[in-house]
Write a protein that holds these residues in place. Structure first.
Motif, PDB file in Angstrom:
ATOM      1  N   HIS A   2       9.594   2.803   6.918  1.00 47.72           N
ATOM      2  CA  HIS A   2      10.220   1.597   5.992  1.00 47.72           C
ATOM      3  C   HIS A   2      11.515   1.784   5.440  1.00 47.72           C
ATOM      4  N   GLU A   3      12.377   2.402   6.418  1.00 47.94           N
ATOM      5  CA  GLU A   3      13.829   2.616   6.273  1.00 47.94           C
ATOM      6  C   GLU A   3      14.671   1.374   5.759  1.00 47.94           C
ATOM      7  N   SER A   4      14.027   0.282   5.850  1.00 50.33           N
ATOM      8  CA  SER A   4      14.753  -0.888   5.668  1.00 50.33           C
ATOM      9  C   SER A   4      14.548  -1.623   4.146  1.00 50.33           C
ATOM     10  N   SER A   5      13.354  -0.868   3.477  1.00 47.30           N
ATOM     11  CA  SER A   5      13.015  -1.418   2.339  1.00 47.30           C
ATOM     12  C   SER A   5      13.504  -0.526   1.296  1.00 47.30           C
ATOM     13  N   GLY A   6      14.439  -1.226   0.395  1.00 46.48           N
ATOM     14  CA  GLY A   6      15.046  -0.499  -0.780  1.00 46.48           C
ATOM     15  C   GLY A   6      13.582   0.014  -1.842  1.00 46.48           C
ATOM     16  N   MET A   7      12.910  -0.689  -1.995  1.00 50.06           N
ATOM     17  CA  MET A   7      11.531  -0.220  -2.813  1.00 50.06           C
ATOM     18  C   MET A   7      10.880   0.813  -2.427  1.00 50.06           C
ATOM     19  N   VAL A   8      10.690   0.961  -1.162  1.00 51.11           N
ATOM     20  CA  VAL A   8      10.055   2.286  -0.812  1.00 51.11           C
ATOM     21  C   VAL A   8      11.169   3.349  -0.642  1.00 51.11           C
TER      22      VAL A   8
ATOM     23  N   GLU B 210       0.906  -1.315  -0.054  1.00 51.67           N
ATOM     24  CA  GLU B 210       0.169  -0.109  -0.104  1.00 51.67           C
ATOM     25  C   GLU B 210       1.045   1.276   0.037  1.00 51.67           C
ATOM     26  N   THR B 211       1.966   1.089   0.833  1.00 51.04           N
ATOM     27  CA  THR B 211       2.969   2.363   1.033  1.00 51.04           C
ATOM     28  C   THR B 211       3.275   2.631  -0.704  1.00 51.04           C
ATOM     29  N   LEU B 212       3.938   1.640  -1.394  1.00 43.39           N
ATOM     30  CA  LEU B 212       4.362   1.608  -2.622  1.00 43.39           C
ATOM     31  C   LEU B 212       3.454   2.182  -3.481  1.00 43.39           C
ATOM     32  N   LYS B 213       2.142   1.898  -3.429  1.00 44.89           N
ATOM     33  CA  LYS B 213       1.156   2.284  -4.489  1.00 44.89           C
ATOM     34  C   LYS B 213       0.787   3.746  -4.198  1.00 44.89           C
ATOM     35  N   ALA B 214       0.979   4.125  -3.027  1.00 47.03           N
ATOM     36  CA  ALA B 214       0.902   5.869  -2.408  1.00 47.03           C
ATOM     37  C   ALA B 214       1.676   6.655  -3.001  1.00 47.03           C
ATOM     38  N   LEU B 215       2.960   5.930  -2.911  1.00 44.58           N
ATOM     39  CA  LEU B 215       4.213   6.698  -3.237  1.00 44.58           C
ATOM     40  C   LEU B 215       4.435   6.777  -4.995  1.00 44.58           C
ATOM     41  N   ARG B 216       3.878   5.778  -5.618  1.00 42.68           N
ATOM     42  CA  ARG B 216       3.897   5.761  -7.025  1.00 42.68           C
ATOM     43  C   ARG B 216       3.033   6.762  -7.649  1.00 42.68           C
ATOM     44  N   ALA B 217       1.734   6.771  -6.866  1.00 37.26           N
ATOM     45  CA  ALA B 217       0.746   7.806  -7.242  1.00 37.26           C
ATOM     46  C   ALA B 217       1.056   9.161  -6.962  1.00 37.26           C
ATOM     47  N   LEU B 218       1.873   9.452  -5.893  1.00 40.34           N
ATOM     48  CA  LEU B 218       2.409  10.614  -5.615  1.00 40.34           C
ATOM     49  C   LEU B 218       3.410  10.939  -6.395  1.00 40.34           C
ATOM     50  N   SER B 219       4.334  10.116  -6.895  1.00 36.97           N
ATOM     51  CA  SER B 219       5.144  10.515  -8.039  1.00 36.97           C
ATOM     52  C   SER B 219       4.836  10.973  -9.346  1.00 36.97           C
ATOM     53  N   SER B 220       3.888  10.306  -9.825  1.00 35.53           N
ATOM     54  CA  SER B 220       2.890  10.695 -10.672  1.00 35.53           C
ATOM     55  C   SER B 220       2.507  12.103 -10.687  1.00 35.53           C
TER      56      SER B 220
ATOM     57  N   VAL C 185       1.689  19.667  -5.496  1.00 36.75           N
ATOM     58  CA  VAL C 185       1.881  18.584  -4.402  1.00 36.75           C
ATOM     59  C   VAL C 185       2.506  19.038  -3.098  1.00 36.75           C
ATOM     60  N   ALA C 186       3.521  20.059  -3.250  1.00 37.06           N
ATOM     61  CA  ALA C 186       4.279  20.669  -2.149  1.00 37.06           C
ATOM     62  C   ALA C 186       3.462  21.385  -1.145  1.00 37.06           C
ATOM     63  N   GLU C 187       2.280  22.010  -1.748  1.00 35.08           N
ATOM     64  CA  GLU C 187       1.245  22.794  -1.152  1.00 35.08           C
ATOM     65  C   GLU C 187       0.348  21.897  -0.414  1.00 35.08           C
ATOM     66  N   THR C 188       0.222  20.749  -0.498  1.00 33.44           N
ATOM     67  CA  THR C 188      -0.943  19.874   0.113  1.00 33.44           C
ATOM     68  C   THR C 188      -0.324  19.264   1.479  1.00 33.44           C
ATOM     69  N   GLY C 189       1.152  19.485   1.699  1.00 34.18           N
ATOM     70  CA  GLY C 189       1.665  18.692   2.818  1.00 34.18           C
ATOM     71  C   GLY C 189       2.114  17.169   2.679  1.00 34.18           C
ATOM     72  N   ALA C 190       2.138  16.886   1.372  1.00 35.26           N
ATOM     73  CA  ALA C 190       2.323  15.388   1.000  1.00 35.26           C
ATOM     74  C   ALA C 190       3.780  15.195   1.303  1.00 35.26           C
ATOM     75  N   ILE C 191       4.798  16.052   1.222  1.00 34.58           N
ATOM     76  CA  ILE C 191       6.096  15.749   1.555  1.00 34.58           C
ATOM     77  C   ILE C 191       6.366  15.394   2.971  1.00 34.58           C
ATOM     78  N   HIS C 192       5.642  15.810   3.813  1.00 33.97           N
ATOM     79  CA  HIS C 192       5.947  15.453   5.174  1.00 33.97           C
ATOM     80  C   HIS C 192       5.350  13.970   5.285  1.00 33.97           C
ATOM     81  N   GLN C 193       4.340  13.559   4.668  1.00 33.13           N
ATOM     82  CA  GLN C 193       3.977  12.250   4.555  1.00 33.13           C
ATOM     83  C   GLN C 193       4.994  11.371   3.934  1.00 33.13           C
ATOM     84  N   LEU C 194       5.427  11.875   2.897  1.00 34.25           N
ATOM     85  CA  LEU C 194       6.727  11.016   2.144  1.00 34.25           C
ATOM     86  C   LEU C 194       7.677  10.812   3.088  1.00 34.25           C
ATOM     87  N   LEU C 195       8.172  11.843   3.910  1.00 30.28           N
ATOM     88  CA  LEU C 195       9.146  11.732   5.103  1.00 30.28           C
ATOM     89  C   LEU C 195       8.840  10.514   6.179  1.00 30.28           C
ATOM     90  N   ARG C 196       7.625  10.694   6.577  1.00 30.18           N
ATOM     91  CA  ARG C 196       7.258   9.795   7.560  1.00 30.18           C
ATOM     92  C   ARG C 196       7.199   8.185   7.020  1.00 30.18           C
TER      93      ARG C 196
END
Length: 297
Positions: free
Chosen positions: A36-42, A1-11, A20-31
């Motif tokens: 998932h710091e051990s996941s290379g895919m994430v 689910e995280t990968l799906k969310a990040l790929r959508a955000l990337s698009s 995107v920056a105005e929505t506060g999504a960057i904060h969620q990306l950092l979180r």
């Protein structure tokens, strides 16, 4: 689910980074990246999004230049192990950092590149403490050299920002000593990677690099990391600028700093670079030796 969310955000970031920056999504990306710091895919998906965001200069110099984001980018850029996706995440992080540097060079604003250098210096300090510092690692300079080669930035710009990141004016404290040690280790790495007679070394010379190094060493005379990295940096600087370096070294009274440092202890690196530097001084013209106040007796 995280990968799906990040790929959508990337698009979305590819289409409209500012929105995107105005929505506060960057904060969620950092979180998500932290969770998932051990996941290379994430991490790869997160960094792909950041690269798209960095194409927008206002975002690059704004949200992407915040300390928590720079720490993530620098740590991923420096990561050497991991999976193929993790390695790719590191490359993307380096690309994002390069775009931040280019954005500041184009805008004429100041702050983001100094913060990048300070973050890199903090990572160098961690490596020193862990005994993992390797001055031969040229990856950060390779990133900067690509910007120089593409003429997106010039050596004077990088030298000015690097010198501005030095904690010369910081009140004497353990934090200032730590910052000085990390910055000197970063300087040592960059000048060594640049090689002899490089444009970066010449720009640093014009900016007063020898006086800066001497000032940091003078402020923290009892700190072994500061003294060791300072002496090593002085040697590499002089060795990389054999024509113009000796006079600048002498005028900064840097030899006194080297002699004081060598009295501090028997650290192998400190003594080795100190002896090599003294050997160079003995080869210089007598007039330069006299300016150094070299006592040959």
């Amino acid at each position: 689910e995280t990968l799906k969310a990040l790929r959508a955000l990337s698009s979305l970031a590819y289409k409209d980074a500012g929105a995107v920056a105005e929505t506060g999504a960057i904060h969620q990306l950092l979180r998500l990246a932290r969770l998932h710091e051990s996941s290379g895919m994430v991490q790869q998906a997160a960094m792909k999004t950041v690269c798209h965001l960095a194409f927008e200069p206002t975002v690059a110099l704004g949200e992407l230049s915040r300390p928590e984001m720079l720490k993530l980018l620098v740590s991923l850029r420096r990561e050497k192990g991991g999976s193929g996706a993790g390695i790719e995440a590191g490359k993307l992080a380096g690309e994002a950092l390069a775009r931040i540097v280019a954005a500041e060079a184009e805008s004429g604003e100041a702050g983001s590149v100094v913060a990048i250098f300070q973050t890199e210096a903090a990572m160098e300090l961690e490596a020193l403490r862990a005994g993992k510092f390797k001055s031969e690692d040229a990856s950060f300079y390779v990133l900067l050299s690509r910007l120089l080669e593409s003429e997106l930035v010039d050596s004077t710009f990088l030298a000015e920002r690097l010198l501005a990141a030095a904690p010369v004016l910081a009140p004497s404290s353990q934090a200032a000593a730590d910052g000085s040690a990390g910055w000197l280790a970063l300087l040592r790495r960059l000048v060594l990677a640049a090689g002899r007679n490089s444009a970066l070394s010449s720009a640093l010379l014009l900016g007063g690099i020898f006086a800066t190094v001497a000032a940091l060493m003078s402020s923290h005379v009892k700190n072994l990391h500061v003294q060791t990295q300072g002496v090593a940096s002085l040697f590499i600087l002089v060795d990389s600028m054999r024509r113009s370096g000796p006079s600048a070294f002498a005028e900064a009274s840097a030899l006194k700093r080297v002699e004081t440092a060598m009295d501090l202890g028997t650290d192998e690196d400190l003594q080795m670079f100190g002896c090599r530097l003294l050997a160079l001084v003995l080869e210089w013209p007598v007039a330069v030796q006299e300016t150094c106040e070299l006592d040959v007796d």
